[in-house]
Design a protein around this motif. Structure first.
Motif, mmCIF file in Angstrom:
data_model
loop_
_atom_site.group_PDB
_atom_site.id
_atom_site.type_symbol
_atom_site.label_atom_id
_atom_site.label_comp_id
_atom_site.label_asym_id
_atom_site.label_seq_id
_atom_site.Cartn_x
_atom_site.Cartn_y
_atom_site.Cartn_z
ATOM 1 N N ASP A 151 7.302 -2.316 -12.353
ATOM 2 C CA ASP A 151 6.216 -1.988 -13.290
ATOM 3 C C ASP A 151 5.206 -3.132 -13.361
ATOM 4 N N SER A 152 5.712 -4.378 -13.386
ATOM 5 C CA SER A 152 4.830 -5.544 -13.471
ATOM 6 C C SER A 152 3.979 -5.696 -12.217
ATOM 7 N N ALA A 153 4.445 -5.132 -11.098
ATOM 8 C CA ALA A 153 3.714 -5.215 -9.836
ATOM 9 C C ALA A 153 2.847 -3.984 -9.590
ATOM 10 N N GLY A 154 2.752 -3.103 -10.600
ATOM 11 C CA GLY A 154 1.840 -1.972 -10.498
ATOM 12 C C GLY A 154 2.436 -0.652 -10.063
ATOM 13 N N ALA A 155 3.771 -0.543 -9.999
ATOM 14 C CA ALA A 155 4.394 0.718 -9.573
ATOM 15 C C ALA A 155 4.055 1.836 -10.558
ATOM 16 N N LYS A 156 3.748 3.007 -10.035
ATOM 17 C CA LYS A 156 3.400 4.158 -10.872
ATOM 18 C C LYS A 156 4.543 5.153 -10.988
ATOM 19 N N SER A 157 5.594 4.921 -10.231
ATOM 20 C CA SER A 157 6.743 5.833 -10.279
ATOM 21 C C SER A 157 8.010 5.027 -10.015
ATOM 22 N N GLU A 158 9.161 5.648 -10.244
ATOM 23 C CA GLU A 158 10.436 4.976 -10.007
ATOM 24 C C GLU A 158 10.672 4.893 -8.506
ATOM 25 N N ASP B 146 0.822 -1.205 0.000
ATOM 26 C CA ASP B 146 0.000 0.000 0.000
ATOM 27 C C ASP B 146 0.856 1.254 0.000
ATOM 28 N N GLN B 147 1.922 1.248 0.775
ATOM 29 C CA GLN B 147 2.774 2.442 0.871
ATOM 30 C C GLN B 147 3.369 2.831 -0.477
ATOM 31 N N PHE B 148 3.740 1.822 -1.282
ATOM 32 C CA PHE B 148 4.367 2.108 -2.569
ATOM 33 C C PHE B 148 3.410 1.965 -3.750
ATOM 34 N N GLY B 149 2.134 1.719 -3.469
ATOM 35 C CA GLY B 149 1.146 1.621 -4.538
ATOM 36 C C GLY B 149 1.311 0.395 -5.404
#
Length: 302
Positions: A206-213, A4-7
């Motif tokens: 990215d494959s795990a849904g990250a929206k930013s670096e 949740d913290q990292f989206g």
């Protein structure tokens, strides 16, 4: 834990070989393309070699996902089998008629007939042997004899050998030269470069849904030094780095978080551990030639 913290929608650095996270670049793409092509062209024996943690199991699972219903796949995860256990396993997997204490020649004949039946049904049999370097010499010879089964035009069973570099040493033995000579194609999975690690980390995120670096440049460079480019170690250290950043309540994994991950991981490579323990930070020297690095003693870690 930190999703949740990292989206994130799922853990990006799980050690479970999930085909969603197959890194289709560099030696991995080359090896996968070679495997698929060799199997579809009925080339017989194929060999994949890689050090521990380089992604051999994930590659084999990706291969299986690429094969359609026209393939009948047999997977051997525990290769430490006797010749009779190998033949019994193959017979069971292809539906061959067997009975206790069946003579070896009758068992082989039964396997041959079952393989022919599968071919008549349009099935191509593929045997995938993981950890093949652990297979006893006599069992490898039995495997070669099974591979002799063919029609005038086609092999009745293809074999993929997947193992650590010790597999090459085993196959170099003079008494296994007949098997070695049957290997039509082979590929080696190499550790990732520094740039490859950075790309790999971003791909997994990215494959795990990250929206930013989520990892800084210095953090990725330290991941490379501490992992030697071995994906399993990258996953282990990156996962711990995310935990350290989450515990600190920040939104990006920095150098100090990867350093904490290294200090908690005896598996880390010596150079990475030395840097982490000594507080050294490696950065390209401004204006210097490619590959020149400067060691900087950190006061405040990024």
């Amino acid at each position: 834990m930190y999703l949740d913290q990292f989206g994130l929608t799922e853990s990006p650095f799980s050690l479970t070989p999930d085909t969603q996270f197959f890194f289709n670049k560099l030696s991995y793409r080359s090896a996968l393309n070679m495997l698929v092509s060799a199997i579809k062209n009925n080339e017989g024996f194929v060999k994949i070699v890689g050090e521990v943690g380089t992604g051999k199991t994930l590659l084999s699972r990706k291969l299986l996902a690429q094969l359609d219903e026209s393939f009948h796949v047999i997977t051997i995860a525990n290769s430490y089998l006797t010749p009779n256990e190998l033949k019994g396993l193959v017979a069971q997997e292809i539906g061959a008629h067997t009975k206790p204490d069946m003579p070896a020649y009758q068992l082989m004949s039964s396997i041959y007939r079952a393989l022919l039946e599968l071919v008549k049904k349009g099935k191509q049999v593929v045997l995938v042997v993981d950890e093949a370097q652990a297979m006893p010499r006599d069992t490898l010879e039995a495997l070669r004899l099974l591979s002799n089964m063919e029609t005038d035009k086609h092999k009745l069973m293809q074999t993929v050998l997947i193992g650590q570099p010790e597999l090459d040493q085993l196959l170099a033995r003079a008494d296994l030269r007949q098997l070695s000579q049957r290997i039509a194609f082979s590929a080696t999975l190499s550790p990732l470069s520094s740039a490859g690690v950075a790309e790999y980390v971003d791909f997994r995120l990215d494959s795990a849904g990250a929206k930013s670096e989520l990892f800084s440049g210095p953090a990725k460079r330290l991941l490379y030094l501490a992992s030697g480019g071995v994906p399993r170690l990258v996953n282990l250290l990156a996962h711990k780095g995310l935990i350290a950043a989450a515990s600190a309540g920040v939104q990006k994994v920095g150098y100090r978080h990867v350093r904490a991950a290294i200090n908690d991981s005896p598996e880390a490579k010596p150079l990475g551990r030395a840097i982490a323990l000594g507080g050294l930070w490696l950065l390209p020297l401004a204006g210097a030639g490619a590959g020149v690095m400067a060691s900087i003693q950190l006061g405040t870690l990024l």
